[in-house]
Design an enzyme around this catalytic site. Structure first.
Site, short mmCIF file in Angstrom:
data_model
loop_
_atom_site.label_atom_id
_atom_site.label_comp_id
_atom_site.label_asym_id
_atom_site.label_seq_id
_atom_site.Cartn_x
_atom_site.Cartn_y
_atom_site.Cartn_z
N ASP A 90 34.60 10.70 64.91
CA ASP A 90 33.92 10.28 66.14
C ASP A 90 32.51 10.83 66.01
OD1 ASP A 90 32.78 10.09 68.66
OD2 ASP A 90 34.63 10.52 69.73
N HIS A 91 31.54 9.96 65.79
CA HIS A 91 30.21 10.45 65.43
C HIS A 91 29.58 11.28 66.54
CE1 HIS A 91 28.84 6.75 67.54
NE2 HIS A 91 27.77 7.44 67.78
N HIS A 126 34.61 8.69 72.69
CA HIS A 126 33.39 9.47 72.93
C HIS A 126 33.44 10.25 74.24
CE1 HIS A 126 31.94 7.41 69.53
NE2 HIS A 126 31.33 6.40 70.11
#
Length: 488
Positions: free
Chosen positions: A179-180, A242
């Protein structure tokens, strides 16, 4: 005892990217790998093997990268000599993962006795097939790692199926669910902000905190992602991963150490403490929206239904706002407001922690709602602002809200790695802290899935909002019912 890979700068690494000619590889992965190469954060003997269905030779692929990737590397970091040196680490394997019996071409391209990282930048529907054929080809060993791009499923059942299929060939400590957002410097700084400062930690609870807002707003539309996005929507694309990960870091208890499992244990407790929503709760505490024609700045933009690839009758949400509660002593009765949307007025990701008013208002000039706030800006700028009340100059005791600012770029002027660069280096070095564990992923789906199903049961209408706005008016009304408003 979990296996831990000990990585040496002199070791050999084959980094194999499935979907290596795709949009994600061109825009994010290869620029990140170039930056890691530029700063000597990759093993000395690294080989990047792109896998895809394009019928490219190695030279074809390198020329394709030359045309498509430099635009995503900042000019200040682009060194032509180092860039050409990086390109020589690239090679290409043409194969169709569905039709190939065994990955013979990949077996031949990958070196013997090397660490292998497999990056699956493909549709999740291909994860099972890829892992099965990697195993059949003998390419997986005890040092191998696999990186899984979101979305990991579209519901709980599909997430479990993916986890089972990948877990049949890789141990949990070999699996990196990326998950960036967890690679962003400011997000990682939240742990220090919370647990490294005695000023904040005693106040970090009810009743000192009265609400928390988490906003991830985008000014772009769906662009070329309509085929994926229309089957997912904002809830699956953004909230399930996110926003819930940000909520976990804000709400978690102090971990017993900084080891990956100690941190992820506390995040899991938050997800399991989220109050499940009834049908009545869903109707009252969630808002779904879809952008219509509007303007962003001086540019007129089309609505979602006019985007290429979007069905004319699509009911997919491009905006979600919701109110959530965490049923723990620390957060009892504190509402967490989550909001995300496309084609909003500006790109902004921020967390706003609102503190309670003093028990008695000594200064009549202070308007109701002028509270102390901690505002954590994640993007586009990275900053932390503490809003306090101060006396205006002059006679009398007129007050005004002012900010104590910490500009992280000014405080730390050294280069800051982008999220994908930082996370890829973590993968190469075998560091799991900023990646989701299986039980985290499934706990997030356990909370999200009933809401999605509830919308279907309620035949929930979409609230239209003009592109370039702050979202549907119903979102502001959701906040106003509790006496709050979005801190735009």
């Amino acid at each position: 005892m979990p296996h831990t890979s000990v990585h040496s700068q002199e070791s050999s690494l084959d980094l194999i990217i499935f979907g290596g000619a795709g949009d994600l590889a061109m825009r994010k992965l290869l620029p990140a790998l170039y930056m890691a190469h530029l700063h000597r954060n990759l093993p000395a003997f690294t080989k990047v093997i792109a896998v895809g269905r394009h019928d490219f030779s190695d030279d074809d692929y390198i020329n394709f990268v030359r045309r498509n990737t430099p635009a995503f590397v900042s000019e200040v970091n682009f060194d032509p000599l180092v860039w050409e040196e990086f390109l020589q680490t690239l090679s290409y394997v043409h194969l169709d993962v569905v039709e190939e019996g065994r990955f013979k071409a990949l077996e031949e391209a990958s070196r013997d006795k090397v660490e292998r990282v497999f990056y699956l930048a493909t549709a999740p529907s291909l994860f099972t097939t890829i892992c099965e054929k990697l195993a059949a080809s003998g390419l997986i060993n005890s040092d191998s790692r696999v990186v899984l791009e979101k979305p990991l499923g579209r519901d709980l059942a599909s997430a479990i199926a993916i986890n089972d299929a990948v877990g049949a060939h890789f141990r949990e400590d070999q699996i990196y669910r990326i998950d960036h957002y967890l690679g962003k410097e400011t997000v990682q700084n939240l742990m220090v902000l919370r647990f490294g400062n005695s000023i904040l930690e005693p106040l970090w609870r009810a009743p000192n905190i009265t609400s928390v807002q988490i906003t991830v707003a985008e000014d772009v539309g769906v662009g070329s992602r309509a085929g994926f996005y229309d089957g997912a929507g904002a809830m699956r694309d953004m909230v399930q991963n996110h926003l819930l990960q940000l909520l976990c870091i804000i709400a978690m208890e102090p971990p017993i150490s900084l080891t990956p499992d100690a941190i992820r244990d506390e995040k899991l407790k938050v997800l399991r403490s989220l109050r499940r929503m009834s049908t009545e709760d869903i109707a009252r505490d969630t808002v779904r929206g879809q952008y219509v024609q509007g303007a962003i700045g001086a540019e007129d933009v089309i609505g979602y239904l006019e985007e290429d690839g979007v069905p004319a009758n699509s009911k997919t949400e491009t905006f979600v706002a919701l109110r959530a509660y965490i049923d723990t002593w620390r957060w009892a009765k504190v509402p967490f407001f989550l909001r995300t949307g496309k084609r909003m007025s500006r790109r902004s990701s921020r967390i706003v922690v609102e503190f309670a008013n003093p028990p008695y208002n000594l200064f009549p000039g202070v308007a109701e709602g002028q509270t102390n706030r901690l505002i954590i800006e994640l993007q586009p700028e990275e900053a932390i602002r503490l809003q306090i009340m101060a006396k205006e100059p002059g006679s009398g005791m007129q007050t005004r809200a002012v900010n104590l600012n910490l500009d992280l770029h000014s405080a730390f002027p050294q280069r800051r790695a982008e999220a994908y660069e930082r996370l890829l280096i973590d993968v190469v070095r075998g560091r799991l802290t900023h990646f989701m564990r299986r039980d985290e992923l499934e706990a997030a789906w356990e909370w999200i899935e009933p809401i999605i199903n509830g919308w279907t049961d309620l035949c929930d209408d979409l609230h239209p909002y003009p592109a370039g706005s702050s979202g549907p008016s119903a979102s502001a009304e959701l906040m106003a019912r509790d006496g709050f408003k979005w801190a735009d």
